[in-house]
Scaffold this motif. Structure first.
Motif, PDB file in Angstrom:
ATOM      1  N   HIS A 113      80.839  -6.081  78.245  1.00  0.00           N
ATOM      2  CA  HIS A 113      81.561  -7.630  77.809  1.00  0.00           C
ATOM      3  C   HIS A 113      83.280  -7.271  77.637  1.00  0.00           C
ATOM      4  O   HIS A 113      83.469  -6.258  76.650  1.00  0.00           O
ATOM      5  CB  HIS A 113      80.905  -8.797  76.749  1.00  0.00           C
ATOM      6  N   HIS A 114      84.094  -7.423  78.565  1.00  0.00           N
ATOM      7  CA  HIS A 114      85.208  -7.127  78.263  1.00  0.00           C
ATOM      8  C   HIS A 114      86.092  -8.694  78.339  1.00  0.00           C
ATOM      9  O   HIS A 114      85.332  -9.297  78.563  1.00  0.00           O
ATOM     10  CB  HIS A 114      86.046  -6.525  79.526  1.00  0.00           C
ATOM     11  N   PHE A 115      87.115  -8.609  77.972  1.00  0.00           N
ATOM     12  CA  PHE A 115      88.003 -10.332  77.298  1.00  0.00           C
ATOM     13  C   PHE A 115      87.988 -10.085  79.201  1.00  0.00           C
ATOM     14  O   PHE A 115      88.850  -9.734  79.539  1.00  0.00           O
ATOM     15  CB  PHE A 115      88.955 -10.246  76.629  1.00  0.00           C
ATOM     16  N   ALA A 116      88.812 -11.349  79.408  1.00  0.00           N
ATOM     17  CA  ALA A 116      88.880 -12.364  80.651  1.00  0.00           C
ATOM     18  C   ALA A 116      89.978 -11.800  81.175  1.00  0.00           C
ATOM     19  O   ALA A 116      90.581 -11.037  82.369  1.00  0.00           O
ATOM     20  CB  ALA A 116      88.962 -13.722  80.861  1.00  0.00           C
ATOM     21  N   SER A 117      91.486 -11.345  79.954  1.00  0.00           N
ATOM     22  CA  SER A 117      92.561 -10.727  80.885  1.00  0.00           C
ATOM     23  C   SER A 117      92.312  -9.494  81.080  1.00  0.00           C
ATOM     24  O   SER A 117      93.263  -8.982  82.156  1.00  0.00           O
ATOM     25  CB  SER A 117      93.685 -11.447  79.573  1.00  0.00           C
ATOM     26  N   SER A 118      91.469  -8.972  80.344  1.00  0.00           N
ATOM     27  CA  SER A 118      91.651  -7.438  81.150  1.00  0.00           C
ATOM     28  C   SER A 118      91.103  -7.152  81.667  1.00  0.00           C
ATOM     29  O   SER A 118      91.364  -5.435  82.616  1.00  0.00           O
ATOM     30  CB  SER A 118      90.305  -6.614  79.629  1.00  0.00           C
ATOM     31  N   TYR A 119      90.276  -8.180  82.808  1.00  0.00           N
ATOM     32  CA  TYR A 119      90.097  -7.739  84.241  1.00  0.00           C
ATOM     33  C   TYR A 119      91.159  -7.515  85.148  1.00  0.00           C
ATOM     34  O   TYR A 119      91.173  -7.066  86.332  1.00  0.00           O
ATOM     35  CB  TYR A 119      89.248  -9.062  84.721  1.00  0.00           C
ATOM     36  N   LEU A 120      92.280  -8.652  84.939  1.00  0.00           N
ATOM     37  CA  LEU A 120      93.597  -8.081  85.182  1.00  0.00           C
ATOM     38  C   LEU A 120      94.179  -6.217  84.894  1.00  0.00           C
ATOM     39  O   LEU A 120      94.566  -7.070  84.237  1.00  0.00           O
ATOM     40  CB  LEU A 120      94.725  -9.067  85.230  1.00  0.00           C
ATOM     41  N   VAL A 121      94.429  -5.791  86.004  1.00  0.00           N
ATOM     42  CA  VAL A 121      94.065  -4.155  85.080  1.00  0.00           C
ATOM     43  C   VAL A 121      95.738  -3.888  85.375  1.00  0.00           C
ATOM     44  O   VAL A 121      96.185  -2.578  86.063  1.00  0.00           O
ATOM     45  CB  VAL A 121      93.503  -3.510  85.851  1.00  0.00           C
ATOM     46  N   GLY A 122      96.716  -4.891  86.623  1.00  0.00           N
ATOM     47  CA  GLY A 122      98.566  -4.576  86.970  1.00  0.00           C
ATOM     48  C   GLY A 122      97.720  -3.373  88.573  1.00  0.00           C
ATOM     49  O   GLY A 122      98.684  -2.746  88.757  1.00  0.00           O
ATOM     50  N   PHE A 123      97.164  -4.393  89.500  1.00  0.00           N
ATOM     51  CA  PHE A 123      97.200  -3.747  90.293  1.00  0.00           C
ATOM     52  C   PHE A 123      97.443  -4.632  91.750  1.00  0.00           C
ATOM     53  O   PHE A 123      97.673  -5.586  91.733  1.00  0.00           O
ATOM     54  CB  PHE A 123      95.389  -3.837  90.633  1.00  0.00           C
ATOM     55  N   LYS A 124      98.573  -3.277  92.474  1.00  0.00           N
ATOM     56  CA  LYS A 124      98.947  -3.895  93.507  1.00  0.00           C
ATOM     57  C   LYS A 124      97.960  -3.165  95.018  1.00  0.00           C
ATOM     58  O   LYS A 124      98.855  -1.778  94.863  1.00  0.00           O
ATOM     59  CB  LYS A 124     100.352  -4.206  93.584  1.00  0.00           C
ATOM     60  N   PRO A 125      97.503  -3.943  95.916  1.00  0.00           N
ATOM     61  CA  PRO A 125      96.988  -2.585  96.961  1.00  0.00           C
ATOM     62  C   PRO A 125      98.372  -2.221  97.947  1.00  0.00           C
ATOM     63  O   PRO A 125      98.041  -0.956  98.206  1.00  0.00           O
ATOM     64  CB  PRO A 125      96.361  -3.617  97.819  1.00  0.00           C
ATOM     65  N   PHE A 126      99.125  -3.034  98.228  1.00  0.00           N
ATOM     66  CA  PHE A 126     100.135  -2.387  98.379  1.00  0.00           C
ATOM     67  C   PHE A 126     101.336  -3.804  98.332  1.00  0.00           C
ATOM     68  O   PHE A 126     101.395  -4.586  98.381  1.00  0.00           O
ATOM     69  CB  PHE A 126      99.938  -2.367 100.009  1.00  0.00           C
ATOM     70  N   LYS A 127     102.379  -3.227  98.832  1.00  0.00           N
ATOM     71  CA  LYS A 127     103.346  -4.135  98.240  1.00  0.00           C
ATOM     72  C   LYS A 127     103.940  -4.670  99.699  1.00  0.00           C
ATOM     73  O   LYS A 127     103.545  -4.792 101.392  1.00  0.00           O
ATOM     74  CB  LYS A 127     104.677  -2.974  98.850  1.00  0.00           C
TER      75      LYS A 127
END
Length: 276
Positions: A113-127
């Protein structure tokens, strides 16, 4: 989209009483557990390779407004570990030191189990400079599939934004997490909203641009449409959010009345996630 059934799980661990958000139309949990290792070992990316190598650091603590003691991931994991795999495969909303609904957690592909916000890991597939491109990319590349069909009857398993991009299938939370994180990387104030759509449990994205709130349906698979048109949240019918989160903060609605506004006094900033 499935119904959400909140239920209080009373636990002996001091200061904690999580609510399990349960969903009605899942299959009955299987008696056996065919998933011996991380759930990612059983999944495949777009190109057919295993998702086991697609991992992110999600540890951290939650600083709760009104308390001096942070809530650590290790603390909630101790509680979750007392449940069966099937029982813990539900979103949990946590109370902490007498304060209700301070944050939420969910089981990930690593079975933790992880906190909800932790699933937003700062990922950008492409610009991209076009804000509609992430929504279009999700519609074309990611297939919608209920978690219980993908994870041997387990109700809710979340993918990080990075995993959601490389994993071919996912449900509403996975779509919303990827879309919100991608938009944040593009400089947009984007949040994942958790609640119901026409009475069924759902997750979607709220984007705030030029002081306007837009509701983005991340699971939309429409083809013939103007993707550059971003619908105003105030005009979106049937959506009733209970919680919102981004990379850093978790909000809860202060009253049960439905609203189409995602800012204002009826939203309380409950906590801040600090990545470890």
């Amino acid at each position: 989209m499935r119904k959400w059934f909140p239920a209080i799980l009373i636990l002996s661990l001091a200061l904690i009483a999580p609510e399990l958000i349960r969903r009605a139309c899942n299959l009955e949990p299987r008696a056996e557990n065919p998933l011996a290792g991380p759930l990612s070992d059983n999944l495949r990316t777009f190109d057919g390779s295993s998702t086991a190598s697609v991992k992110d650091s999600q540890g951290g603590i939650v600083r709760v407004v009104g308390t001096q003691h942070p809530l650590a991931e290790e603390t909630i994991q101790k509680v979750v570990d007392r449940r069966s795999l099937e029982e813990s495969a539900h979103i949990s909303v946590w109370n902490w030191q007498g304060i209700e609904s301070v944050t939420a957690s969910a089981r990930g592909l690593d079975q933790q189990h992880h906190f909800a916000s932790s699933y937003l890991v700062g990922f950008k597939p492409f610009k991209t400079r076009q804000l509609w491109v992430p929504l279009y990319t999700l519609a074309i590349n990611k297939e919608y599939q209920y978690d219980h069909l993908q994870y041997a009857g387990l109700a809710d398993i979340w993918q990080t934004s990075r995993q959601a991009y490389y994993q071919k299938r996912g449900d509403c939370e996975d779509h919303a997490i990827l879309l919100a994180d991608w938009l944040i990387e593009l400089g947009v104030d984007a949040r994942v909203a958790l609640g119901t759509h026409k009475g069924q449990g759902h997750a979607w994205v709220v984007a705030i641009l030029n002081n306007q709130e837009y509701l983005l349906e991340a699971t939309s698979k429409r083809r013939k449409t103007s993707w550059q048109a971003m619908p105003l949240a105030a005009l979106a019918e049937g959506y009733d959010a209970e919680f919102q989160f981004n990379r850093h903060f978790f909000w809860a609605k202060s009253n049960p009345a439905p609203t189409r506004q995602y800012r204002g006094n009826h939203w309380i900033k409950k906590s801040q996630f600090i990545r470890g």
